[in-house]
Design a protein around this motif. Structure first.
Motif, PDB file in Angstrom:
ATOM      1  N   ILE A  34       1.034  -2.119  -1.704  1.00 56.47           N
ATOM      2  CA  ILE A  34       0.823  -0.675  -1.860  1.00 56.47           C
ATOM      3  C   ILE A  34       0.066  -0.384  -3.153  1.00 56.47           C
ATOM      4  O   ILE A  34      -0.893   0.407  -3.174  1.00 56.47           O
ATOM      5  CB  ILE A  34       2.164   0.068  -1.825  1.00 56.47           C
ATOM      6  CG1 ILE A  34       2.767  -0.001  -0.419  1.00 56.47           C
ATOM      7  CG2 ILE A  34       1.988   1.529  -2.240  1.00 56.47           C
ATOM      8  CD1 ILE A  34       4.172   0.562  -0.329  1.00 56.47           C
ATOM      9  N   LEU A  35       0.470  -1.037  -4.239  1.00 62.47           N
ATOM     10  CA  LEU A  35      -0.207  -0.832  -5.533  1.00 62.47           C
ATOM     11  C   LEU A  35      -1.652  -1.316  -5.470  1.00 62.47           C
ATOM     12  O   LEU A  35      -2.564  -0.662  -6.006  1.00 62.47           O
ATOM     13  CB  LEU A  35       0.550  -1.559  -6.641  1.00 62.47           C
ATOM     14  CG  LEU A  35       1.934  -0.994  -6.980  1.00 62.47           C
ATOM     15  CD1 LEU A  35       2.638  -1.876  -8.000  1.00 62.47           C
ATOM     16  CD2 LEU A  35       1.816   0.441  -7.505  1.00 62.47           C
ATOM     17  N   THR A  37      -3.473  -1.461  -2.777  1.00 60.99           N
ATOM     18  CA  THR A  37      -4.195  -0.515  -1.917  1.00 60.99           C
ATOM     19  C   THR A  37      -4.590   0.726  -2.706  1.00 60.99           C
ATOM     20  O   THR A  37      -5.718   1.233  -2.587  1.00 60.99           O
ATOM     21  CB  THR A  37      -3.337  -0.125  -0.699  1.00 60.99           C
ATOM     22  OG1 THR A  37      -2.942  -1.297   0.005  1.00 60.99           O
ATOM     23  CG2 THR A  37      -4.103   0.793   0.234  1.00 60.99           C
ATOM     24  N   LEU A  38      -3.667   1.218  -3.523  1.00 63.38           N
ATOM     25  CA  LEU A  38      -3.977   2.362  -4.378  1.00 63.38           C
ATOM     26  C   LEU A  38      -5.091   2.011  -5.364  1.00 63.38           C
ATOM     27  O   LEU A  38      -6.017   2.810  -5.601  1.00 63.38           O
ATOM     28  CB  LEU A  38      -2.725   2.809  -5.129  1.00 63.38           C
ATOM     29  CG  LEU A  38      -1.657   3.536  -4.301  1.00 63.38           C
ATOM     30  CD1 LEU A  38      -0.386   3.727  -5.126  1.00 63.38           C
ATOM     31  CD2 LEU A  38      -2.188   4.878  -3.816  1.00 63.38           C
ATOM     32  N   GLN A  41      -8.376   1.987  -3.527  1.00 64.75           N
ATOM     33  CA  GLN A  41      -8.850   3.333  -3.196  1.00 64.75           C
ATOM     34  C   GLN A  41      -9.368   4.070  -4.426  1.00 64.75           C
ATOM     35  O   GLN A  41     -10.408   4.731  -4.373  1.00 64.75           O
ATOM     36  CB  GLN A  41      -7.715   4.115  -2.524  1.00 64.75           C
ATOM     37  CG  GLN A  41      -7.343   3.571  -1.149  1.00 64.75           C
ATOM     38  CD  GLN A  41      -6.116   4.237  -0.560  1.00 64.75           C
ATOM     39  OE1 GLN A  41      -5.451   5.030  -1.216  1.00 64.75           O
ATOM     40  NE2 GLN A  41      -5.803   3.897   0.685  1.00 64.75           N
ATOM     41  N   THR A 137       1.707  -0.621   5.407  1.00 66.98           N
ATOM     42  CA  THR A 137       1.536  -0.572   3.944  1.00 66.98           C
ATOM     43  C   THR A 137       0.390   0.361   3.566  1.00 66.98           C
ATOM     44  O   THR A 137       0.475   1.094   2.578  1.00 66.98           O
ATOM     45  CB  THR A 137       1.266  -1.980   3.389  1.00 66.98           C
ATOM     46  OG1 THR A 137       0.177  -2.595   4.110  1.00 66.98           O
ATOM     47  CG2 THR A 137       2.492  -2.857   3.517  1.00 66.98           C
ATOM     48  N   ARG A 138      -0.674   0.356   4.374  1.00 69.98           N
ATOM     49  CA  ARG A 138      -1.798   1.243   4.096  1.00 69.98           C
ATOM     50  C   ARG A 138      -1.399   2.706   4.282  1.00 69.98           C
ATOM     51  O   ARG A 138      -1.858   3.584   3.537  1.00 69.98           O
ATOM     52  CB  ARG A 138      -2.971   0.887   5.012  1.00 69.98           C
ATOM     53  CG  ARG A 138      -4.285   1.556   4.627  1.00 69.98           C
ATOM     54  CD  ARG A 138      -5.438   0.896   5.336  1.00 69.98           C
ATOM     55  NE  ARG A 138      -5.343   0.992   6.777  1.00 69.98           N
ATOM     56  CZ  ARG A 138      -6.114   0.324   7.629  1.00 69.98           C
ATOM     57  NH1 ARG A 138      -7.027  -0.515   7.162  1.00 69.98           N
ATOM     58  NH2 ARG A 138      -5.973   0.450   8.921  1.00 69.98           N
ATOM     59  N   ALA A 141       0.655   3.664   1.241  1.00 69.79           N
ATOM     60  CA  ALA A 141      -0.258   3.854   0.105  1.00 69.79           C
ATOM     61  C   ALA A 141      -1.074   5.133   0.269  1.00 69.79           C
ATOM     62  O   ALA A 141      -1.324   5.851  -0.709  1.00 69.79           O
ATOM     63  CB  ALA A 141      -1.189   2.648  -0.024  1.00 69.79           C
ATOM     64  N   PHE A 145      -1.438   8.150  -2.270  1.00 65.08           N
ATOM     65  CA  PHE A 145      -2.787   8.489  -2.740  1.00 65.08           C
ATOM     66  C   PHE A 145      -3.119   9.946  -2.443  1.00 65.08           C
ATOM     67  O   PHE A 145      -3.677  10.663  -3.282  1.00 65.08           O
ATOM     68  CB  PHE A 145      -3.812   7.562  -2.079  1.00 65.08           C
ATOM     69  CG  PHE A 145      -5.232   7.837  -2.474  1.00 65.08           C
ATOM     70  CD1 PHE A 145      -5.745   7.358  -3.666  1.00 65.08           C
ATOM     71  CD2 PHE A 145      -6.062   8.585  -1.651  1.00 65.08           C
ATOM     72  CE1 PHE A 145      -7.048   7.617  -4.036  1.00 65.08           C
ATOM     73  CE2 PHE A 145      -7.376   8.847  -2.005  1.00 65.08           C
ATOM     74  CZ  PHE A 145      -7.873   8.353  -3.212  1.00 65.08           C
ATOM     75  N   ARG A 240      -9.036   9.735   3.954  1.00 59.04           N
ATOM     76  CA  ARG A 240      -7.740   9.054   3.919  1.00 59.04           C
ATOM     77  C   ARG A 240      -6.754   9.692   4.896  1.00 59.04           C
ATOM     78  O   ARG A 240      -5.950   8.995   5.516  1.00 59.04           O
ATOM     79  CB  ARG A 240      -7.164   9.079   2.499  1.00 59.04           C
ATOM     80  CG  ARG A 240      -7.981   8.299   1.498  1.00 59.04           C
ATOM     81  CD  ARG A 240      -8.105   6.852   1.883  1.00 59.04           C
ATOM     82  NE  ARG A 240      -9.192   6.194   1.176  1.00 59.04           N
ATOM     83  CZ  ARG A 240      -9.579   4.945   1.393  1.00 59.04           C
ATOM     84  NH1 ARG A 240      -8.974   4.232   2.323  1.00 59.04           N
ATOM     85  NH2 ARG A 240     -10.587   4.418   0.726  1.00 59.04           N
TER      86      ARG A 240
END
Length: 583
Positions: A34-35, A37-38, A41, A137-138, A141, A145, A240
């Motif tokens: 998750i981190l 992915t952030l 992004q 997970t996306r 995230a 986000f 997103r």
């Protein structure tokens, strides 16, 4: 968690259950993804934003006044290079984050499958698990986000934030109203139409941009930098949010497989493919009587007073059919066969319709296709027949041979040959070098290697002979449930989903074939002008090569090798005869 096969499937509760399961089993890995992915992004957002500032800077005679004070300490050229290099650095960070996400996602999905302690459930399950874990997970995230981005946009440009949220609220209301309308019409298996999701982000961005243009032309326009940052953040929000909806939709559609993979107490139903619940619902008494009557009424101007409907066994999985005996007020009766193909049988439906809707097919043994249509999302074919009397199972082989003989008598239309040859490989194409090289690899060290080498020396001649052999419509994959015989003895076939074009002689049974070839050759030359230059050897060669292709496709290499001596001898003999004719 609720049963996955329940009609009232609670998508929200199921998503929460799976997310809870994932974060409980592999919390550290999930949090890391998750981190990352952030980070990916945010890096991509910065990599998109900084080049724009660099272009604005290089196009201005001085550093613009709205640039932060700490940047004004740099020379304009140095600041331009700094912005460009920082943008490149953020893009590299984005690529590294994506690479790490890919590796960790694979690791996480493997741990989840191991935790369930199950046997292999279906082909490609690791890929399904990996994609499902990535989407979860996306999605998590994306929620974080979006929350941060909307908060940042609200701080920078509150009015644009309200306009953006209003767009999504309007879309949600429209979807809810659409669902309510469908419920009021008592539609079965109500599903949201997700085809509108793909362009949703672009439409939303255009709506936000329209508001920005209006605001810039108003009496109190916003400052330029907040407007630029606001429109960039809005684009990210739209993209997103759209991706989040797509991910959640995909997860919902695969909930049976995902639950079976990740939850110990869930099993994969045998009907996990297609749309079993909706498909079966078409054949309940009330439903089938209604749509069958409607279809036949649309098809014919005849006013029917009665329809007798009964189940018809097609012998093909996920292809259902009904027999309909329709009666007019005068007592006249007509017989129809209506077939409905589940969504995982769409290719078979299209293949059948492509052939049977082709003009100039008179003479082939088929029930007449009156209409190919779509019934509630499923392909539907309506046939008319003199009778639907099925043959005894013991006579299947006899009627298959009779059907093949009838088909070989008729030349396929040239338009069909062109259409098929542009789409599918013919027999000589299937016996290509790649296939034959794999065949040779399997025969290394065997007693058949010598015969294979002789065969390979004649492969080009073999392909030319097959290419010069006239074609016929082959429909060899039929069984007792697809063959009818009318009261006057006329043969009729109801299934054409796996038809193909093959050289005459292909699909003939090799057992005791030699004895029947003279009469078959005489019959063909009586009915087809393009067979006058053929001989019995061409028929035998086509039959052998078709059998060779079937064996190679199933990787029965040793059985295939046993056909090589006879194929080689026939090619040599035909080539010798051709040379003699030329001389």
């Amino acid at each position: 968690m609720s049963e996955m096969n329940a009609v009232n499937f609670n998508a929200g509760r199921w998503m929460y259950s799976v997310a809870n399961k994932i974060t409980r089993i592999i919390p550290g890995l999930t949090l890391t993804i998750i981190l990352l992915t952030l980070a990916a992004q945010i890096s991509l957002l910065a990599a998109s934003f900084l080049p724009l500032k660099a272009i604005i800077l290089i196009g201005s005679p001085n550093i613009p006044s709205y640039f932060p004070e700490y940047l004004k300490a740099f020379e304009r050229k140095d600041l331009f290079l700094l912005l460009c290099s920082t943008a490149a650095l953020f893009y590299v960070l984005y690529l590294l984050s994506e690479a790490l996400i890919k590796k960790l996602t694979k690791l996480g999905s493997e741990r989840l499958i191991l935790n369930s302690r199950k046997m292999i459930l279906f082909d490609g399950q690791n890929e399904v698990a990996s994609k499902a874990y990535l989407r979860f997970t996306r999605s998590l995230a994306a929620i974080v986000f979006l929350s941060l981005t909307i908060a940042a946009l609200g701080y920078i440009y509150l009015e644009l934030t309200i306009a953006t949220l209003a767009f999504w609220l309007c879309w949600a209301i429209a979807i809810k109203l659409n669902t309510v309308i469908k419920k009021s019409r008592k539609s079965q298996n109500i599903q949201t139409n997700y085809e509108s999701i793909n362009p949703l982000g672009s439409v939303g961005f255009f709506a936000a941009f329209s508001y920005l243009a209006y605001d810039l032309l108003s009496d109190t326009p916003p400052k330029l930098l907040p407007a630029i940052i606001g429109i960039l953040l809005t684009r990210q929000i739209m993209q997103r949010a759209t991706l989040l909806i797509q991910d959640l939709t995909s997860l919902k559609e695969q909930h049976l497989q995902i639950s079976a993979l990740f939850f110990k107490d869930h099993k994969l139903p045998s009907e996990a493919r297609g749309k079993p619940e909706k498909f079966w619902s078409l054949f309940t008494n009330d439903s089938v009587n209604q749509w069958a009557s409607d279809l036949l009424q649309e098809l014919s101007d005849t006013q029917y007073v009665k329809h007798d409907i009964k189940w018809h066994q097609t012998g093909i999985h996920d292809v259902f059919a009904i027999e309909v005996e329709s009666e007019t007020s005068s007592g006249q009766k007509e017989i129809y066969l209506i077939k409905v193909f589940n969504t995982n049988r769409t290719t078979l439906a299209i293949n059948e319709a492509t052939l049977l809707m082709e003009p100039n097919l008179e003479g082939i043994p088929t029930a007449r296709l009156l209409q190919a249509t779509v019934l509630d999302g499923f392909h539907c074919h309506i046939f008319t027949a003199q009778s639907l009397n099925k043959i005894p199972a013991i006579e299947t082989g006899i009627h298959q041979a009779a059907s093949a003989k009838i088909l070989m008598r008729h030349s396929p239309p040239q338009s069909l040959i062109q259409k098929y040859s542009r789409s599918r490989p013919l027999l000589w194409d299937r016996l290509n070098d790649t296939t034959l090289n794999g065949f040779g690899t399997a025969l290394n060290g065997s007693e058949h290697l010598h015969e294979f080498r002789k065969f390979m020396q004649l492969k080009h001649q073999l392909r030319e002979i097959l290419r010069s052999t006239p074609l016929f419509i082959n429909n060899s994959q039929i069984g007792k449930d697809q063959i009818f015989v009318s009261n006057d003895g006329k043969l009729s076939i109801s299934y054409w989903g796996n038809w193909s074009l093959e050289p005459i002689g292909a699909s003939l049974q090799l057992k005791n074939l030699s004895a029947s070839l003279p009469s078959l050759m005489a019959d063909l030359q009586q009915h087809r002008e393009d067979t006058q230059q053929m001989s019995e050897k061409h028929l035998m060669l086509a039959a052998l090569c078709f059998s060779l292709d079937q064996l190679l496709s199933r990787q029965h290499y040793l059985s295939a090798a046993e056909l090589l001596p006879e194929i080689t001898a026939l090619v040599t003999s035909i080539e010798t005869e051709n040379l003699a004719v030329i001389k």
